[in-house]
Design an enzyme around this catalytic site. Structure first.
Site, mmCIF file in Angstrom:
data_model
loop_
_atom_site.group_PDB
_atom_site.id
_atom_site.type_symbol
_atom_site.label_atom_id
_atom_site.label_comp_id
_atom_site.label_asym_id
_atom_site.label_seq_id
_atom_site.Cartn_x
_atom_site.Cartn_y
_atom_site.Cartn_z
ATOM 1 N N TYR A 1 -61.314 11.129 40.111
ATOM 2 C CA TYR A 1 -61.936 9.884 39.635
ATOM 3 C C TYR A 1 -63.429 10.129 39.336
ATOM 4 O O TYR A 1 -64.035 9.487 38.491
ATOM 5 C CB TYR A 1 -61.730 8.767 40.659
ATOM 6 C CG TYR A 1 -61.852 7.381 40.069
ATOM 7 C CD1 TYR A 1 -60.949 6.936 39.102
ATOM 8 C CD2 TYR A 1 -62.869 6.518 40.472
ATOM 9 C CE1 TYR A 1 -61.067 5.667 38.558
ATOM 10 C CE2 TYR A 1 -62.986 5.248 39.940
ATOM 11 C CZ TYR A 1 -62.088 4.825 38.984
ATOM 12 O OH TYR A 1 -62.198 3.567 38.445
ATOM 13 N N ALA B 1 -64.892 6.630 30.342
ATOM 14 C CA ALA B 1 -65.508 7.931 30.627
ATOM 15 C C ALA B 1 -64.769 8.952 29.796
ATOM 16 O O ALA B 1 -63.640 8.698 29.346
ATOM 17 C CB ALA B 1 -65.405 8.262 32.112
ATOM 18 N N VAL C 1 -69.818 -3.134 23.951
ATOM 19 C CA VAL C 1 -70.860 -3.382 24.960
ATOM 20 C C VAL C 1 -71.924 -2.282 24.987
ATOM 21 O O VAL C 1 -72.956 -2.431 25.633
ATOM 22 C CB VAL C 1 -70.263 -3.554 26.369
ATOM 23 C CG1 VAL C 1 -69.480 -4.837 26.481
ATOM 24 C CG2 VAL C 1 -69.416 -2.356 26.780
ATOM 25 N N LYS D 1 -68.398 2.987 39.318
ATOM 26 C CA LYS D 1 -67.888 1.779 40.004
ATOM 27 C C LYS D 1 -68.798 1.404 41.186
ATOM 28 O O LYS D 1 -68.953 0.224 41.505
ATOM 29 C CB LYS D 1 -66.457 2.006 40.496
ATOM 30 C CG LYS D 1 -65.422 2.101 39.370
ATOM 31 C CD LYS D 1 -65.362 0.873 38.500
ATOM 32 C CE LYS D 1 -64.183 0.894 37.535
ATOM 33 N NZ LYS D 1 -64.295 -0.141 36.506
ATOM 34 N N ILE E 1 -55.296 -5.124 32.248
ATOM 35 C CA ILE E 1 -55.566 -6.088 33.318
ATOM 36 C C ILE E 1 -56.180 -7.359 32.703
ATOM 37 O O ILE E 1 -55.867 -8.473 33.124
ATOM 38 C CB ILE E 1 -56.496 -5.462 34.380
ATOM 39 C CG1 ILE E 1 -55.754 -4.319 35.106
ATOM 40 C CG2 ILE E 1 -56.990 -6.507 35.362
ATOM 41 C CD1 ILE E 1 -56.604 -3.511 36.057
ATOM 42 N N LEU F 1 -53.569 1.918 29.754
ATOM 43 C CA LEU F 1 -54.114 2.937 28.852
ATOM 44 C C LEU F 1 -55.253 3.708 29.543
ATOM 45 O O LEU F 1 -55.299 4.945 29.512
ATOM 46 C CB LEU F 1 -54.648 2.231 27.601
ATOM 47 C CG LEU F 1 -54.736 3.018 26.317
ATOM 48 C CD1 LEU F 1 -53.355 3.561 25.932
ATOM 49 C CD2 LEU F 1 -55.285 2.129 25.203
ATOM 50 N N ARG G 1 -50.592 1.179 35.974
ATOM 51 C CA ARG G 1 -50.388 2.030 34.790
ATOM 52 C C ARG G 1 -50.824 1.316 33.502
ATOM 53 O O ARG G 1 -50.112 0.488 32.973
ATOM 54 C CB ARG G 1 -48.897 2.379 34.697
ATOM 55 C CG ARG G 1 -48.622 3.772 34.208
ATOM 56 C CD ARG G 1 -47.150 3.999 34.066
ATOM 57 N NE ARG G 1 -46.495 4.294 35.321
ATOM 58 C CZ ARG G 1 -46.531 5.486 35.912
ATOM 59 N NH1 ARG G 1 -47.185 6.472 35.365
ATOM 60 N NH2 ARG G 1 -45.908 5.676 37.051
HETATM 61 O O1 0WD Z 1 -55.434 1.473 37.695
HETATM 62 C C1 0WD Z 1 -56.072 0.783 36.910
HETATM 63 N N1 0WD Z 1 -55.661 0.575 35.681
HETATM 64 C C2 0WD Z 1 -57.359 0.176 37.384
HETATM 65 C C3 0WD Z 1 -58.284 -0.290 36.482
HETATM 66 C C4 0WD Z 1 -57.601 0.123 38.853
HETATM 67 C C5 0WD Z 1 -58.843 -0.475 39.216
HETATM 68 C C6 0WD Z 1 -59.740 -0.907 38.286
HETATM 69 N N2 0WD Z 1 -59.462 -0.808 36.947
HETATM 70 C C7 0WD Z 1 -60.481 -1.270 35.997
HETATM 71 C C8 0WD Z 1 -60.884 -0.279 34.929
HETATM 72 O O2 0WD Z 1 -61.766 0.705 35.425
HETATM 73 C C9 0WD Z 1 -61.560 -1.213 33.934
HETATM 74 O O3 0WD Z 1 -62.858 -1.538 34.389
HETATM 75 O O4 0WD Z 1 -60.013 -2.379 35.281
HETATM 76 C C10 0WD Z 1 -60.694 -2.467 34.033
HETATM 77 C C11 0WD Z 1 -59.658 -2.605 32.922
HETATM 78 O O5 0WD Z 1 -58.869 -1.462 32.892
HETATM 79 P P1 0WD Z 1 -57.386 -1.373 32.314
HETATM 80 O O6 0WD Z 1 -56.842 -2.722 32.057
HETATM 81 O O7 0WD Z 1 -56.685 -0.420 33.185
HETATM 82 O O8 0WD Z 1 -57.687 -0.580 30.940
HETATM 83 P P2 0WD Z 1 -57.321 -0.726 29.394
HETATM 84 O O9 0WD Z 1 -56.123 -1.566 29.173
HETATM 85 O O10 0WD Z 1 -57.309 0.673 28.851
HETATM 86 O O11 0WD Z 1 -58.605 -1.456 28.814
HETATM 87 C C12 0WD Z 1 -59.889 -0.905 28.928
HETATM 88 C C13 0WD Z 1 -60.669 -1.404 27.739
HETATM 89 C C14 0WD Z 1 -60.713 -0.627 26.434
HETATM 90 O O12 0WD Z 1 -59.700 -0.399 25.664
HETATM 91 P P3 0WD Z 1 -59.868 0.449 24.224
HETATM 92 O O13 0WD Z 1 -58.579 1.172 24.137
HETATM 93 O O14 0WD Z 1 -60.068 -0.582 23.162
HETATM 94 O O15 0WD Z 1 -61.032 1.384 24.408
HETATM 95 O O16 0WD Z 1 -62.052 -1.386 28.035
HETATM 96 C C15 0WD Z 1 -62.658 -1.754 26.863
HETATM 97 C C16 0WD Z 1 -61.688 -1.541 25.747
HETATM 98 O O17 0WD Z 1 -61.043 -2.737 25.343
HETATM 99 N N3 0WD Z 1 -63.850 -0.984 26.537
HETATM 100 C C17 0WD Z 1 -64.872 -1.520 25.866
HETATM 101 N N4 0WD Z 1 -65.061 -2.768 25.399
HETATM 102 C C18 0WD Z 1 -66.211 -3.010 24.748
HETATM 103 N N5 0WD Z 1 -67.159 -2.089 24.543
HETATM 104 C C19 0WD Z 1 -65.803 -0.493 25.716
HETATM 105 C C20 0WD Z 1 -66.991 -0.810 25.002
HETATM 106 N N6 0WD Z 1 -67.952 0.078 24.772
HETATM 107 N N7 0WD Z 1 -65.319 0.635 26.288
HETATM 108 C C21 0WD Z 1 -64.118 0.306 26.787
#
Ligand code: 0WD
Length: 265
Positions: free
Chosen positions: A165, A105, A75, A172, A27, A204, A202
């Site tokens: 969840y 998580a 973070v 959240k 996102i 990671l 969809r």
């Molecule tokens: O359905 C979904 N995908 C939804 C996501 C629906 C509603 C909300 N969200 C939220 C998620 O909960 C999250 O807060 O959107 C946000 C982004 O999620 P995303 O785009 O779905 O997830 P993703 O592309 O996997 O990115 C999450 C990233 C991590 O990726 P890696 O693979 O490097 O762990 O969160 C970051 C990291 O880049 N992250 C961190 N960054 C810095 N320090 C840390 C950390 N400790 N932990 C995770």
């Protein structure tokens, strides 16, 4: 014509820090694309070396002229956060926006019964997914010299008990409450703080949630728009919240979920 020009320049002159790109499906990446389309300048932070490599590739492909600043930032580590924002401060005179798109998580805590969540799993989810917003807001505050806008990503699991969840829903809920408290503190500095409650997409992170396909199907069937939303749609609302069009909005949670949260049965 006038409308098109306004659209292109909505974020002109603004520098936005985007946290949480893991790959092109993230996102956060969609948010960065929306910001750039509207003329904003992006700075990225990433956690893992893998995400760093992905970002490098994405920037090589996607940024033709000036390459963006890319900084490592975990973070969960105060020293890493401080170093990242110090590096950003050296490179830019001021920051106007921050996109916090981070959550984590343990996979084993995203299935089964919430009541079984162990203390370590609970602490990890809340620290990474909710406290990280507070820490990032504190770090970026001194750089938001012209005021600013902070946007974070939430999910319906904050408001409802969504199967599997579990602890992330509690994280959240803490994140959304943090948005309100931060909005209250930072409003005096003309800094706005808002969340987007996104529908399932969809990515990671979504892969870690058991039964994710069922959630996608439920939205297709029951949401007023009868479809799932895209990361681009969430990116566009993020850009809106970062822009001056949203100058009167703070402490808010905006749902970008095709209306799913409003339906009964
Ligand atoms: O359905 C979904 N995908 C939804 C996501 C629906 C509603 C909300 N969200 C939220 C998620 O909960 C999250 O807060 O959107 C946000 C982004 O999620 P995303 O785009 O779905 O997830 P993703 O592309 O996997 O990115 C999450 C990233 C991590 O990726 P890696 O693979 O490097 O762990 O969160 C970051 C990291 O880049 N992250 C961190 N960054 C810095 N320090 C840390 C950390 N400790 N932990 C995770």
């Amino acid at each position: 014509m006038l409308e098109r020009e306004m659209r292109l320049h909505l974020l002109q002159g603004k520098t936005i820090v985007v946290m949480g790109v893991a790959n092109r499906r993230s996102i956060a990446w969609a948010a960065a694309e929306s910001i750039r389309k509207l003329g904003g300048k992006v700075i990225f932070t990433y956690r893992s070396d893998r995400a760093g490599r992905e970002l490098q590739k994405l920037c090589e492909d996607g940024f033709v002229d000036e390459k963006p600043l890319v900084v490592q930032c975990d973070v969960q580590d105060e020293a890493s956060l401080e170093a990242a924002f110090a590096a950003i401060a050296r490179e830019t005179e001021a920051v106007d926006g921050l996109v916090h798109s981070i959550a984590h998580a343990r996979v084993e805590d995203l299935q089964g019964e919430f009541v079984d969540t162990p203390r370590e799993g609970f602490d990890l989810a809340l620290e990474t997914s909710a406290y990280s917003l507070v820490a990032a807001a504190r770090a970026v505050r001194p750089l938001m010299k012209r005021g600013g806008s902070i946007v974070t990503m939430s999910y319906l699991g904050a408001e409802r008990a969504v199967p599997n969840y579990n602890v992330m829903g509690v994280a959240k809920a803490a994140l959304e409450a943090s948005v309100r408290y931060l909005a209250r503190d930072l409003g005096a500095d003309a800094i706005r703080v808002n969340a987007i409650s996104a529908g399932p997409i969809r990515t990671l992170a979504a892969k870690g949630v058991r039964g994710f396909n069922d959630v996608l199907h439920a939205v297709e069937e029951r949401a007023p728009l009868k479809r799932n939303v895209t990361a681009e749609e969430v990116g566009d609302v993020t850009a809106f919240l970062l822009s001056d069009l949203a100058r009167g909005v703070t402490g808010e949670v905006i749902h970008v979920d095709g209306g799913y949260h409003i339906v009964g049965i």
